[in-house]
Write a protein that holds these residues in place. Sequence first.
Motif, PDB file in Angstrom:
ATOM      1  N   SER A  23      12.375   0.047   2.125  1.00  0.00           N
ATOM      2  CA  SER A  23      11.602   0.701   1.125  1.00  0.00           C
ATOM      3  C   SER A  23      12.060   1.016  -0.198  1.00  0.00           C
ATOM      4  O   SER A  23      11.686   0.815  -1.347  1.00  0.00           O
ATOM      5  CB  SER A  23      10.765   2.010   1.552  1.00  0.00           C
ATOM      6  N   TYR A  27       9.973  -1.010  -2.415  1.00  0.00           N
ATOM      7  CA  TYR A  27       8.977   0.112  -3.013  1.00  0.00           C
ATOM      8  C   TYR A  27       9.749   0.939  -3.882  1.00  0.00           C
ATOM      9  O   TYR A  27       9.280   2.237  -4.034  1.00  0.00           O
ATOM     10  CB  TYR A  27       8.075   0.766  -1.958  1.00  0.00           C
ATOM     11  N   TRP A  42      10.790   5.975  -4.025  1.00  0.00           N
ATOM     12  CA  TRP A  42      11.609   5.612  -2.796  1.00  0.00           C
ATOM     13  C   TRP A  42      12.948   5.292  -2.928  1.00  0.00           C
ATOM     14  O   TRP A  42      13.642   5.569  -2.073  1.00  0.00           O
ATOM     15  CB  TRP A  42      10.919   4.404  -2.277  1.00  0.00           C
ATOM     16  N   SER A 224       0.618   0.097   2.588  1.00  0.00           N
ATOM     17  CA  SER A 224       1.679   0.621   1.596  1.00  0.00           C
ATOM     18  C   SER A 224       0.984   1.465   0.334  1.00  0.00           C
ATOM     19  O   SER A 224       1.602   2.134  -0.082  1.00  0.00           O
ATOM     20  CB  SER A 224       2.422  -0.665   0.981  1.00  0.00           C
ATOM     21  N   SER A 225      -0.405   1.250   0.220  1.00  0.00           N
ATOM     22  CA  SER A 225      -1.079   2.226  -0.662  1.00  0.00           C
ATOM     23  C   SER A 225      -1.591   3.233   0.027  1.00  0.00           C
ATOM     24  O   SER A 225      -2.171   4.184  -0.781  1.00  0.00           O
ATOM     25  CB  SER A 225      -2.087   1.416  -1.261  1.00  0.00           C
ATOM     26  N   GLN A 249       6.038   1.858   5.728  1.00  0.00           N
ATOM     27  CA  GLN A 249       5.205   1.006   4.757  1.00  0.00           C
ATOM     28  C   GLN A 249       5.398   1.403   3.655  1.00  0.00           C
ATOM     29  O   GLN A 249       4.612   0.301   2.707  1.00  0.00           O
ATOM     30  CB  GLN A 249       3.965   1.494   5.821  1.00  0.00           C
ATOM     31  N   GLY A 250       6.213   2.414   3.096  1.00  0.00           N
ATOM     32  CA  GLY A 250       6.415   2.652   1.630  1.00  0.00           C
ATOM     33  C   GLY A 250       5.028   3.430   0.995  1.00  0.00           C
ATOM     34  O   GLY A 250       4.613   3.176  -0.101  1.00  0.00           O
ATOM     35  N   GLY A 251       4.420   4.068   1.941  1.00  0.00           N
ATOM     36  CA  GLY A 251       3.319   4.837   1.137  1.00  0.00           C
ATOM     37  C   GLY A 251       3.884   6.112   0.493  1.00  0.00           C
ATOM     38  O   GLY A 251       4.917   6.229   0.446  1.00  0.00           O
TER      39      GLY A 251
ATOM     40  N   GLU B 221      -0.975  -6.365   6.827  1.00  0.00           N
ATOM     41  CA  GLU B 221      -2.071  -5.530   6.999  1.00  0.00           C
ATOM     42  C   GLU B 221      -3.205  -5.675   7.784  1.00  0.00           C
ATOM     43  O   GLU B 221      -4.223  -5.729   7.378  1.00  0.00           O
ATOM     44  CB  GLU B 221      -2.324  -5.038   5.695  1.00  0.00           C
ATOM     45  N   THR B 342       6.379  -9.497  -1.834  1.00  0.00           N
ATOM     46  CA  THR B 342       5.379  -8.254  -1.565  1.00  0.00           C
ATOM     47  C   THR B 342       5.189  -8.153  -3.148  1.00  0.00           C
ATOM     48  O   THR B 342       5.872  -7.845  -4.102  1.00  0.00           O
ATOM     49  CB  THR B 342       6.508  -6.909  -1.240  1.00  0.00           C
TER      50      THR B 342
END
Lengths: 561, 561
Positions: A23, A27, A42, A224-225, A249-251, B221, B342
């Motif tokens: 991440s 991200y 991140w 990721s959002s 997931q880089g949320g 996703e 990504t």
Amino acid sequence: MEGSMQCNANYVPLTPISFLERSAIVYGDKLSLVFGNDKYTWSQTHQRCIKLASSISQLGVSHHDVVAVLAHNTPATYELHFGVPMSGAILCTLNTHTDSSMVSLLLKHCDAKILFVDHQLLDIAKGALDILSKSSTKLATLVLILESDAQNSNTYVSPETLIYENLIAEGKLDFEVKKPKDEFDTISISYTSGTTATPKGVIYSHRGAYLNALSTVIINEMISSSVYLWCVPMFHCNGWCVPWSMAAQGGTNICLRNLTAKSIFEDVFKHKVTHMGGAPTILNMIINAPLEFRKPIPWKVQVMTGGAPPPPGVFAKMEELGFYVTHAYGMTETYGPASICTWKPEWSCLPQDVQAKLKARQGVLHVGMEGLDIKDPVTMKSVPADAKTIGEIMFRGNNVMKGYLNDLKGTKNAFKDGWYKTGDLGVKHPDGYIEVKDRSKDIIIFGEDIYISTIELESVIYNHPAVFEVAVVGRPDEYWGETPCAFVKLKEGYNATEEEIMQLCQKSLPHVMAPQTVVFGDLPKTSTGKTQKYVLREKTKAMGSLSKIKCISKETFFNVK
Amino acid sequence: MEGSMQCNANYVPLTPISFLERSAIVYGDKLSLVFGNDKYTWSQTHQRCIKLASSISQLGVSHHDVVAVLAHNTPATYELHFGVPMSGAILCTLNTHTDSSMVSLLLKHCDAKILFVDHQLLDIAKGALDILSKSSTKLATLVLILESDAQNSNTYVSPETLIYENLIAEGKLDFEVKKPKDEFDTISISYTSGTTATPKGVIYSHRGAYLNALSTVIINEMISSSVYLWCVPMFHCNGWCVPWSMAAQGGTNICLRNLTAKSIFEDVFKHKVTHMGGAPTILNMIINAPLEFRKPIPWKVQVMTGGAPPPPGVFAKMEELGFYVTHAYGMTETYGPASICTWKPEWSCLPQDVQAKLKARQGVLHVGMEGLDIKDPVTMKSVPADAKTIGEIMFRGNNVMKGYLNDLKGTKNAFKDGWYKTGDLGVKHPDGYIEVKDRSKDIIIFGEDIYISTIELESVIYNHPAVFEVAVVGRPDEYWGETPCAFVKLKEGYNATEEEIMQLCQKSLPHVMAPQTVVFGDLPKTSTGKTQKYVLREKTKAMGSLSKIKCISKETFFNVK
């Protein structure tokens, strides 16, 4: 197979540390953590965790030593979920509602080398260290977690006290992160918060944490959002492994210290929260929130709940507000949720009460699990899927704990016959979904042959409009063995009588299952919101037996009442 | 750690078979597969796969024997992805564009015990068995896959021929599925379709397949309501592991035999497809589809593409039609996609041409991978992230193959220094995203010190409105070593001259990089849509050297041209 080999290029032990590293690249500029005015990306979280690991290492912690944490859901607690394993040590998050005496016991039990403590919980930690010093036990090094804002300005910090932010500032960014050589190595220890009296130290592996984190992303449909609001305590099964999922997931994680209806609604709106989790108490808090905060959310917030099946009506009320609740089931021993009541689109056409009943079931296997079954614990034969035959709920798979710390006997007992035996009793429905009927120690055995599910009784009593919470336990009885006793907490400003509660049960259940005793008042709770039934059982013991006559018939008994 | 133990309750070897077993319970009534009028639910697919495994076992296949499959993207090929491993055997899917001679070679190389063959490919299979019988090699048992509709009514079936549906009908539902004892056990072998001439047998493990399947769900996703259209051949890296991903999430697979623009648009609309994958040729097919089929999709179809970076303009044209393309990069050796470009939300504000350039990069690490780096293959030092310094692209992680079948030397060579060396050359951008510049054998070395990326040249030539496809290779040169030679296929009804192509390149690149030769015509392709540059290189060899003068200066050379 000729031509193949296993080497560093194609075999890497699974560990959630990898998620954070990825991440930080994928991200890097994206928000990882928000806590009041504090915000991290991140890339920053990754760097802070490396520096944290470096400092933990500098404090003389060796590989596989335990580092304990007594803290609320703040960025520090999140970072410790990575920083501690990255130093090669084992994370032990302690229940924030524990008292000094219990903390001292647990620190000793896991032989913790460092104790990270939130400034709000410093007194408990100091008390625990005092107790340990008296028993001449080697003390854990104390590290104090302060906050960037003024909230902790009153905390007295002695010159020799280690400060969390200083450790991060002094940590080295070129520290060589220690990843596990064997993925079955321990990553954390979680003490069961306990509907029973004695906490057990549940051991998790890097492998289990990695796999559960991925499964949780999939089950919760996190992308990721996604924005996750922290209502599940991170000390509880490592927050159901979600700290690791969010890194996978880089949320974005939204931390909050004080869980109130106001703070939940504010944070959901402010940060456009998409996911959260919480015990039924959190759901109760949301649907009973004062009208000034309780505004419907215009988007979908996915809520995972567990701990106890939410009472009927809660699902519909939550949905009206924009919260879509999924009911999961699991325990500390299964890394949190291990089965999930996966919703079938066709169920949405059914009447609300049928939907609620379907949704309150414990459901089907989590992705990361291999086996979920209801068996006779003696013969190990599966019960038929008839929604009637009661057996013990058992799990098998990579998301079952490594065992209980310093309790090999307990571990062997839990894993006898190749399954983890939950101690919960349930039935299997024809569609394969399971339903918990009771903890094996909670079920009421009336006479010789009548098994009364306290959960079933509770769900009926919840239908009374005045009932806020209810817990049913067995009251010892000289003649019948046990009779059902309901402890009821009423909603503020509402009233109900003993008789009303009993009649409600008699209407929808066999008379024999209706409670013979109803007690109004507050329910004793664990810090994770579970009702402590063992405390209630103690109360019923003190009440004594209801029937004194030795040769009473069932009919007479019910007429006497 | 004292108190822990590893046993059947808490350690289960990872295998994608578990996904199917779970989906049979959780998504039992949900559509698993659709193929024309044939429809199956997850429960049916599970049962058919058990019966298939039972019959394969009955045919005398032992543990770890190879079962080969030569078939299109039909439900049978999907089922064989589970049925073969469930019998304890190893799946080897063969390229459907291979001829009898190559099939015979591969069957012999992997020592296949059974060959499942699609009725449309029966002649190739028979030819292969004929060749093998002449070399007195033990023949694989032939199983013919027919279709439920009339399409195969002309296929002659001899009485002794085994029929796929009969195997399923005769299989036993109580067959004990054979799961791997060791998760590193082999699940499949995929022969590289080869931009090089000789296919290599790439070995996948159950562990790798499981982890890649989960990562693919996360990266794409995919949720349980996702519908996947099968445009990636399942014989290619096991369809990028998506057969297993779809079982993990319980989505729906849409199989189709003939890939045409018409069939793609029809299926997308009919089945509300949400996800698909495909080589750039598929994207080309979609955006250049006849107007009668090319209707914009009113929802979002996520498309994963790989194999070669799509030419600029393709992304925007696809998006206008509702297809959102993500560019991934990988190879058979990495279970398909191993890095992914990504998308960052902030990039959506940039001009279209900048977006296309960003999107054409090979990106960042896939979730299931542990390391992606660009290194000097000799010193193993990472190149700086300056978007300039060229190095070799390397991967490390659980989604790197076990090795090459019967080629330990090749395996050891690929894994030297603990990384899998792809043989591709690339640069690392300051944001961490990688970009492939060329295959190490494709890059043109002009003189001693000028490296010309054929991919860069190709992407410039694609800007010519008449160009449908282009491939650049080095043409041997007596003086310069190599000079760039462009093979161009023009769009139907369009025209372009050699001069135009050269001038276009000279406008946007250093003159030295412009092709010295331009050849118009069709490009030779592999069955997975990749251009066979080795065939083109053979052609340039036949052309001979462009510069014959020994002491020509760079300036003279370009003026002579």
